[in-house]
Structures are given as C-alpha cells and as structure tokens.
Design a protein around this motif. Structure first.
Motif, PDB file in Angstrom:
ATOM      1  N   THR A   1       0.898  -1.264  -0.049  1.00 47.32           N
ATOM      2  CA  THR A   1      -0.191   0.078   0.045  1.00 47.32           C
ATOM      3  C   THR A   1       0.895   1.133   0.042  1.00 47.32           C
ATOM      4  OG1 THR A   1      -1.838  -1.033   1.172  1.00 47.32           O
ATOM      5  CG2 THR A   1      -1.968   1.268   1.341  1.00 47.32           C
ATOM      6  N   LEU A   2       1.820   1.123   0.777  1.00 47.50           N
ATOM      7  CA  LEU A   2       2.579   2.509   0.797  1.00 47.50           C
ATOM      8  C   LEU A   2       3.474   2.777  -0.199  1.00 47.50           C
ATOM      9  CD1 LEU A   2       3.823   2.430   4.693  1.00 47.50           C
ATOM     10  CD2 LEU A   2       2.126   3.969   3.402  1.00 47.50           C
ATOM     11  N   ALA A   3       4.095   1.546  -0.663  1.00 48.24           N
ATOM     12  CA  ALA A   3       4.726   1.624  -2.203  1.00 48.24           C
ATOM     13  C   ALA A   3       3.806   2.223  -3.185  1.00 48.24           C
ATOM     14  CB  ALA A   3       5.103   0.155  -2.798  1.00 48.24           C
ATOM     15  N   GLN A   4       2.687   2.026  -3.418  1.00 50.06           N
ATOM     16  CA  GLN A   4       1.564   2.576  -4.403  1.00 50.06           C
ATOM     17  C   GLN A   4       1.684   3.921  -3.701  1.00 50.06           C
ATOM     18  OE1 GLN A   4      -1.996   0.627  -4.828  1.00 50.06           O
ATOM     19  NE2 GLN A   4      -2.847   1.906  -6.374  1.00 50.06           N
ATOM     20  N   TRP A   5       1.296   4.318  -2.548  1.00 52.56           N
ATOM     21  CA  TRP A   5       1.117   5.666  -2.176  1.00 52.56           C
ATOM     22  C   TRP A   5       2.511   6.673  -2.568  1.00 52.56           C
ATOM     23  CZ3 TRP A   5      -1.890   8.964   0.380  1.00 52.56           C
ATOM     24  CH2 TRP A   5      -1.442   9.929   1.292  1.00 52.56           C
ATOM     25  N   PHE A   6       3.341   6.241  -2.422  1.00 50.93           N
ATOM     26  CA  PHE A   6       4.703   6.760  -2.826  1.00 50.93           C
ATOM     27  C   PHE A   6       4.947   6.836  -4.304  1.00 50.93           C
ATOM     28  CE2 PHE A   6       6.281   6.361   1.703  1.00 50.93           C
ATOM     29  CZ  PHE A   6       5.924   7.777   2.082  1.00 50.93           C
ATOM     30  N   SER A   7       4.149   6.095  -5.067  1.00 46.92           N
ATOM     31  CA  SER A   7       4.362   5.959  -6.592  1.00 46.92           C
ATOM     32  C   SER A   7       5.565   5.198  -6.795  1.00 46.92           C
ATOM     33  CB  SER A   7       4.347   7.241  -7.386  1.00 46.92           C
ATOM     34  OG  SER A   7       3.134   7.809  -6.771  1.00 46.92           O
ATOM     35  N   LEU A   8       5.985   4.132  -6.005  1.00 53.67           N
ATOM     36  CA  LEU A   8       7.180   3.157  -6.288  1.00 53.67           C
ATOM     37  C   LEU A   8       6.640   1.838  -7.061  1.00 53.67           C
ATOM     38  CD1 LEU A   8       8.651   3.640  -2.645  1.00 53.67           C
ATOM     39  CD2 LEU A   8       9.562   4.688  -4.723  1.00 53.67           C
ATOM     40  N   PRO A   9       7.846   1.301  -7.527  1.00 53.43           N
ATOM     41  CA  PRO A   9       7.539   0.091  -8.355  1.00 53.43           C
ATOM     42  C   PRO A   9       6.741  -0.845  -6.997  1.00 53.43           C
ATOM     43  CG  PRO A   9       9.681   0.614  -8.746  1.00 53.43           C
ATOM     44  CD  PRO A   9       9.214   1.670  -7.792  1.00 53.43           C
ATOM     45  N   ALA A  10       5.928  -1.841  -7.747  1.00 54.33           N
ATOM     46  CA  ALA A  10       5.230  -2.658  -6.888  1.00 54.33           C
ATOM     47  C   ALA A  10       6.285  -3.772  -6.365  1.00 54.33           C
ATOM     48  CB  ALA A  10       4.315  -3.486  -7.592  1.00 54.33           C
ATOM     49  N   LEU A  11       6.114  -4.007  -4.911  1.00 54.15           N
ATOM     50  CA  LEU A  11       6.864  -5.037  -4.290  1.00 54.15           C
ATOM     51  C   LEU A  11       6.462  -6.386  -4.714  1.00 54.15           C
ATOM     52  CD1 LEU A  11       6.619  -3.268  -0.809  1.00 54.15           C
ATOM     53  CD2 LEU A  11       8.508  -3.052  -2.529  1.00 54.15           C
ATOM     54  N   ASP A  12       7.250  -7.303  -4.276  1.00 54.94           N
ATOM     55  CA  ASP A  12       6.944  -8.844  -4.791  1.00 54.94           C
ATOM     56  C   ASP A  12       5.953  -9.242  -3.897  1.00 54.94           C
ATOM     57  OD1 ASP A  12       8.893  -8.576  -6.681  1.00 54.94           O
ATOM     58  OD2 ASP A  12      10.429  -9.516  -5.280  1.00 54.94           O
TER      59      ASP A  12
END
Length: 410
Positions: A381-392
């Motif tokens: 959720t936080l990866a998406q929040w920060f517009s980062l690549p999706a985690l595994d």
C-alpha cells in the motif's frame, strides 16, 4: 505526495492466527487479554478513545472473536483490518521485514532449550576472538531474571551473560561501567560474524547498570545486530527512489541499517512518541517516518505484566491526538504490530497472532479492510502511495483509502 508514518506497536497481537496451533499459541490474544486483566484488577474497563476511533477495537473483535472490555468505545473514522503472517517465524525481524514487503520464507537457526544451549565450538571461538575470560548463562532465560541471577558474578568476573529465547537470537548482557558499553558492542559484532553460518537472526547487546542484584536494570543503549533482509524492502526502494526513510528507535537495527536515511534513538515510550512528533515537523515530502514502540513487548509482554501493558497503551492513546493533529491533508498514518506477546499466556515468548492493520488520513470515514493475507499488504500500500514500483509480496488497499466508503459500520 507528503509523509507516511508507521507506528509499530511492538507485540500488540489481536488474536490467534490461523496457524497458531503449529506454534502452541492457540487461544492467544494479547490485546483482548490485557484488557480483561486490567478490568479484573481495577474493576473498570480501560478507556482508549483514540485507538478505538481508529478502529483497533473493531479489528481485534473481528480477528480474535473475543469481546474487548473497553469503555468510551467510538465508531471508527479510519481504515481497520487484521493481517496474518506468511513468514515462518513469529520473531521481530520476520514481522518487520514482511510488513515492508519481504516475508521470511526460510527457517531461522535456533538454539535448543537444553543447558548449555550454545555449541561448544562456537563458544570456544567466541572467547578466543574477543579475549573475554568466559561466559555466564549459556541457556534460555528471561532477560530480567538472568540479571538477578548472574549480574553480580558478571561484575566480579568480567564474563558477559549470554542467553537466548524461543526466537532466533543470541543476547549478551554486560554492565555499562564495569564491562564497558563500547566493549559490549565490539563483542556483539564478533558474535554476529560467527553466527552468520548458523543463520541466527539477531545478536542483541543488553547493557545494564546498578550495584547489585536488587537494582540491576537495563539501560536504553540496547543495540540489535540483525542479518540483512533477503531482498530489498520498501525502505530500500523508497530511499533509492529519492525519498527519506527516518528510523526512530530500533527500526534501523532491525533492518540492518539498510534503506535508512536518518536514524534517531529515544529511550522509553513517551520519548519515542515525542521524537516521532518532532521529526514530523521537519520531515520533507516523500518521507517515511518509522517508529518501533518497543516497551509494549520488552517491558510488559515478555515480563508478563498485562496491567502495565494496558497502562502503557493508555499513555499511547493519550498522546495520539498530538500526532493526529500534525497530519497534513495528504499524510497517512499506519498503526500495526510485528507479532503478539500475550502477557497472560503460558511462558514468556512471542505468540503467533493476527496484527492490526490501521490506516488513517484526515477526513476518512469508517473503512473496514477485513482479513489481510500478509503483513506485506502494508508495504505494498505504501509503495503505491509513494508511486514506487510494486513490491513482490502484498496486496495494496490504497484504493479503499482514497475511494468514498459505502460500508459504514459494517
């Protein structure tokens, strides 16, 4: 994009996980049971209006199926759910790493409950490399009890106290003055290198002060020496992407200092919360402020003090408005845990439990998140929040936080 704040309420489990039977933890429920213990001792229900308003009570009752003895219950104004663990253990690194998108899918090395607990070959090499005159303990033990039993002998002989637990850990206790704090850290670094091939998750420096067995007490200079996470975590990805990852408390140690751009130490619950508030005032956009509230686990869970745990939660609840009032419109607050440590359960070890998944943005309404299949849902959720690549690993619930909710009071 602004800031995200994670408050890791260390050990605040909310009900036995589906696989709790494999760990001997059926029936564990850290939060519900400490509330009952508080009620039984004081005759009144604990008041946690702010945590209640964020959805913690609803999450616990949904996860554990037990009624929470609480007063001043509030209708949630945030997102709330509960997560089970994919990782194979119920230890601190596994819980933290999984939350950041990297579950531990291998088995740690553990020391047997026999005494002595440590292989003689390791002890011989440890003594040879450090130059210490020997070790005391060499067993599974409570960290406070073993100070009472062996602290005076340690001061007289200069032999550090070495012990372990059901976790994958090698702990070394030594007196800050007679043994020396820097020497303790050096000894721990040597132990860390020797234990890598045994796949031991952590070496922990446990410094203490005092003059005798009656007043020996741990200090705030604990230091954890962890192995590296097996893959890049959310922290690594955010730091590499130009964000700030600000560690408060022992977070930096748990992640082996990987993906950390700033770190702050603070002893005790209130100091950790105050440091969090202080950092929030100056942290730039794209910052993750990550705080571990270790007292819940260390001072109350392991020491089997449910009433003390309840009172500490009350202090946390009382302070929460300070943090909530600092949130900007596009900030997000997460509250979760890394495992359970039911202070009413037999033994003194962690318990395999669901953990709360609490998320709050200013202006939110009641948003049930249900059961989450992994702690990694928070990291995703936080990866998406920060517009980062999706985690595994993990499934994001960000859309549920940003879409008007129609499941009020569900």
């Amino acid at each position: 994009m602004a800031k995200a704040i994670i408050l890791m309420a260390d050990s605040l489990g909310i009900g036995a996980a589906p696989d709790a039977d494999k760990f001997g933890d059926l029936g564990a429920n850290t939060f519900a049971h400490l509330l009952k213990a508080y009620y039984d001792e004081t005759g009144s229900a604990l008041s946690l209006p702010n945590l209640s308003k964020l959805g913690l009570i609803d999450a616990c009752e949904a996860a554990g199926g037990e009624t929470c003895l609480i007063s001043d219950r509030q209708t949630p104004q945030g997102a709330w759910g509960y997560a089970k663990e994919l990782s194979s253990g119920k230890d601190t690194p596994s819980g933290h790493w999984e939350m950041a998108g990297v579950p531990v899918l291998f088995d740690w090395g553990y020391f047997p409950k026999t005494q002595p607990s440590f292989p003689q070959e390791f002890i011989d090499e440890f003594i040879a490399r450090t130059g210490i005159p020997g070790i005391l303990g060499n067993c599974h033990a409570s960290g406070t009890t073993i100070l009472e039993q062996l602290g005076e002998e340690h001061v007289k002989t200069g032999k550090p106290i070495c012990y372990t637990s059901a976790d994958s850990v090698f702990q070394i206790a030594a007196h800050e003055k007679s043994f020396g704090l820097e020497k303790l850290y050096q000894v721990c670094e040597i132990a860390r290198a020797l234990l890598d091939e045994m796949n031991i998750g952590r070496v922990i420096a446990r410094p203490f002060l005092g003059s005798n067995s009656q007043d020996f007490a741990r200090t705030g200079n604990r230091r954890d020496y962890s192995v590296l996470p097996p893959a890049p975590t959310l922290l690594d990805v955010l730091a590499k992407g130009g964000g700030e990852v600000i560690s408060i408390g022992k977070i930096s140690d748990i992640y082996a200092h990987q993906g950390i751009t700033q770190k702050h130490k603070a002893p005790g619950l209130m100091n950790l919360l105050e440091k969090t508030s202080e950092v929030m005032k100056s942290a730039p956009d794209r910052s993750l402020i990550f705080t571990n509230l270790v007292d819940f686990d260390e001072k109350f869970g392991h020491r089997r003090n449910p009433v003390g745990y309840a009172k500490a939660l009350k202090e946390f609840d009382d302070y929460l408005p300070t943090i909530l009032n600092q949130l900007n419109a596009d900030d997000i607050l997460m509250i979760t845990a890394d495992h359970g440590c039911d202070p009413t359960f037999p033994g003194s070890e962690h318990t395999r439990e669901y953990v709360p998944v609490i998320a709050y943005k200013p202006g939110m309404s009641n948003t049930p998140l249900g059961e989450r299949n992994s702690f990694a849902d928070i990291g995703q959720t936080l990866a998406q929040w920060f517009s980062l690549p999706a985690l595994d690993y993990g499934d994001s619930f960000l859309n549920e936080l940003t879409t008007p909710n129609k499941k009020e009071n569900n």
